[in-house]
Design a protein around this motif. Sequence first.
Motif, PDB file in Angstrom:
ATOM      1  N   GLY A  97     -46.069  -3.943 -38.072  1.00  0.00           N
ATOM      2  CA  GLY A  97     -46.736  -5.165 -37.641  1.00  0.00           C
ATOM      3  C   GLY A  97     -45.892  -5.979 -36.689  1.00  0.00           C
ATOM      4  N   ALA A  98     -44.570  -6.036 -36.945  1.00  0.00           N
ATOM      5  CA  ALA A  98     -43.689  -6.792 -36.049  1.00  0.00           C
ATOM      6  C   ALA A  98     -43.653  -6.157 -34.668  1.00  0.00           C
ATOM      7  N   ALA A  99     -43.577  -4.822 -34.614  1.00  0.00           N
ATOM      8  CA  ALA A  99     -43.549  -4.141 -33.316  1.00  0.00           C
ATOM      9  C   ALA A  99     -44.849  -4.371 -32.541  1.00  0.00           C
ATOM     10  N   LEU A 100     -45.986  -4.182 -33.214  1.00  0.00           N
ATOM     11  CA  LEU A 100     -47.273  -4.374 -32.539  1.00  0.00           C
ATOM     12  C   LEU A 100     -47.499  -5.839 -32.165  1.00  0.00           C
ATOM     13  N   GLY A 101     -47.079  -6.756 -33.033  1.00  0.00           N
ATOM     14  CA  GLY A 101     -47.245  -8.173 -32.739  1.00  0.00           C
ATOM     15  C   GLY A 101     -46.415  -8.614 -31.542  1.00  0.00           C
ATOM     16  N   LEU A 102     -45.177  -8.114 -31.450  1.00  0.00           N
ATOM     17  CA  LEU A 102     -44.340  -8.428 -30.299  1.00  0.00           C
ATOM     18  C   LEU A 102     -44.961  -7.904 -29.006  1.00  0.00           C
ATOM     19  N   VAL A 103     -45.441  -6.659 -29.056  1.00  0.00           N
ATOM     20  CA  VAL A 103     -46.053  -6.062 -27.861  1.00  0.00           C
ATOM     21  C   VAL A 103     -47.310  -6.830 -27.460  1.00  0.00           C
ATOM     22  N   ALA A 104     -48.154  -7.146 -28.446  1.00  0.00           N
ATOM     23  CA  ALA A 104     -49.396  -7.856 -28.143  1.00  0.00           C
ATOM     24  C   ALA A 104     -49.128  -9.249 -27.608  1.00  0.00           C
ATOM     25  N   GLY A 105     -48.125  -9.934 -28.138  1.00  0.00           N
ATOM     26  CA  GLY A 105     -47.839 -11.292 -27.701  1.00  0.00           C
ATOM     27  C   GLY A 105     -47.106 -11.381 -26.384  1.00  0.00           C
ATOM     28  N   TYR A 106     -46.340 -10.338 -26.055  1.00  0.00           N
ATOM     29  CA  TYR A 106     -45.520 -10.401 -24.835  1.00  0.00           C
ATOM     30  C   TYR A 106     -46.218  -9.763 -23.639  1.00  0.00           C
ATOM     31  N   PHE A 107     -46.939  -8.660 -23.868  1.00  0.00           N
ATOM     32  CA  PHE A 107     -47.601  -7.957 -22.771  1.00  0.00           C
ATOM     33  C   PHE A 107     -49.090  -8.297 -22.794  1.00  0.00           C
ATOM     34  N   LYS A 108     -49.523  -9.098 -21.842  1.00  0.00           N
ATOM     35  CA  LYS A 108     -50.902  -9.571 -21.832  1.00  0.00           C
ATOM     36  C   LYS A 108     -51.899  -8.428 -21.650  1.00  0.00           C
ATOM     37  N   SER A 163     -46.656 -16.244 -33.052  1.00  0.00           N
ATOM     38  CA  SER A 163     -45.314 -16.795 -32.828  1.00  0.00           C
ATOM     39  C   SER A 163     -44.753 -16.352 -31.483  1.00  0.00           C
ATOM     40  N   THR A 164     -45.020 -15.104 -31.101  1.00  0.00           N
ATOM     41  CA  THR A 164     -44.518 -14.581 -29.829  1.00  0.00           C
ATOM     42  C   THR A 164     -45.128 -15.316 -28.647  1.00  0.00           C
ATOM     43  N   LEU A 165     -46.418 -15.640 -28.736  1.00  0.00           N
ATOM     44  CA  LEU A 165     -47.077 -16.370 -27.655  1.00  0.00           C
ATOM     45  C   LEU A 165     -46.409 -17.713 -27.388  1.00  0.00           C
ATOM     46  N   VAL A 166     -45.883 -18.332 -28.426  1.00  0.00           N
ATOM     47  CA  VAL A 166     -45.196 -19.620 -28.273  1.00  0.00           C
ATOM     48  C   VAL A 166     -43.783 -19.424 -27.734  1.00  0.00           C
ATOM     49  N   VAL A 167     -43.026 -18.499 -28.341  1.00  0.00           N
ATOM     50  CA  VAL A 167     -41.614 -18.342 -28.004  1.00  0.00           C
ATOM     51  C   VAL A 167     -41.433 -17.779 -26.596  1.00  0.00           C
ATOM     52  N   ASN A 194     -36.043 -15.268 -33.306  1.00  0.00           N
ATOM     53  CA  ASN A 194     -36.675 -16.581 -33.342  1.00  0.00           C
ATOM     54  C   ASN A 194     -38.039 -16.579 -34.018  1.00  0.00           C
ATOM     55  N   ILE A 195     -38.534 -15.402 -34.389  1.00  0.00           N
ATOM     56  CA  ILE A 195     -39.789 -15.341 -35.141  1.00  0.00           C
ATOM     57  C   ILE A 195     -39.566 -14.680 -36.500  1.00  0.00           C
ATOM     58  N   ALA A 196     -38.293 -14.604 -36.919  1.00  0.00           N
ATOM     59  CA  ALA A 196     -37.977 -13.945 -38.186  1.00  0.00           C
ATOM     60  C   ALA A 196     -38.467 -14.737 -39.388  1.00  0.00           C
ATOM     61  N   SER A 197     -38.514 -16.060 -39.273  1.00  0.00           N
ATOM     62  CA  SER A 197     -38.898 -16.890 -40.412  1.00  0.00           C
ATOM     63  C   SER A 197     -40.303 -16.581 -40.915  1.00  0.00           C
TER      64      SER A 197
END
Length: 282
Positions: A97-108, A163-167, A194-197
């Motif tokens: 989930g963290a990997a997919l969430g980072l990709v989804a939030g960073y790569f539009k 969280s990625t969309l914000v950071v 920065n999104i570990a919490s």
Amino acid sequence: MTNSPVRAFLRSLFRRKLVLVAALVLLVAFALALFAPWLSPFDPGAMRVVRRLRPPNELNWFGTDELGRDIFSRIIWGARASLGIGFAVVLISVGTGAALGLVAGYFKRLDAAIMRLVDALMALPDILLAIFLVAVLGASAGNVILALSIVYTPRVVRVIRASTLVVRELPFVEAARSIGVSTPRILAVHLLPNIASPVLVQATFIFAYAVLAEAGLSFLGAGVPPEVPTWGTMIASGQQYADDAFWLVGFPGLAIVFVALSLQIVGDGLRDMLDPRLRKAL
């Protein structure tokens, strides 16, 4: 002095007595699971038919089941199975989930495709999706872990993406891009810490959900094989004798309730401590 921030955090976290009690319950449960071969007074699979359905006594603290097996020993070994499955589900679902969430939030460009898949999975009830997946894959501990990981991964994806969309729009990320820092390094060094919490908090909740879901699947006969002592299989096998032998379902049920509730309380405590707004209120 390097441990002082950690000590300060733990003191703040355990300032609430309820969180401290919940953490102690979890510590005992994990200790029982880890040291089950040495703490179990009897073989959990050893049948003594002459002692079947004995109430709690000085020899069998939690009584015996319909086959004369010691309930206390089976609960200890059940903790190893149930908590082991829950822990594996947390590792897989949080990692994926963290990997997919980072990709989804960073790569539009990839956001829409990933989130449509996540929305489709979350549109289905958790337990029904888990039952369907186990029915397709077959009943085993490994398949239960895989099915529950698929069920709970979308929850993590949504939290991490938000969280990625914000950071990603913060100045330090923009500065890293401007000096040519590679994308993998930005994701691993600048975004993930920065999104570990929220990830940590979500992990405790998923752990509780996984323990409950595994028990539900085993109770319905769609989980691990009946010969494997888990809290869910113990309740399933003892339900027909529950009217005359309450301890068959009572003690495994209490184990599930205490562990799941303690995980939720610790998760709430972590959320309150890691959220600046809630921390000020405390």
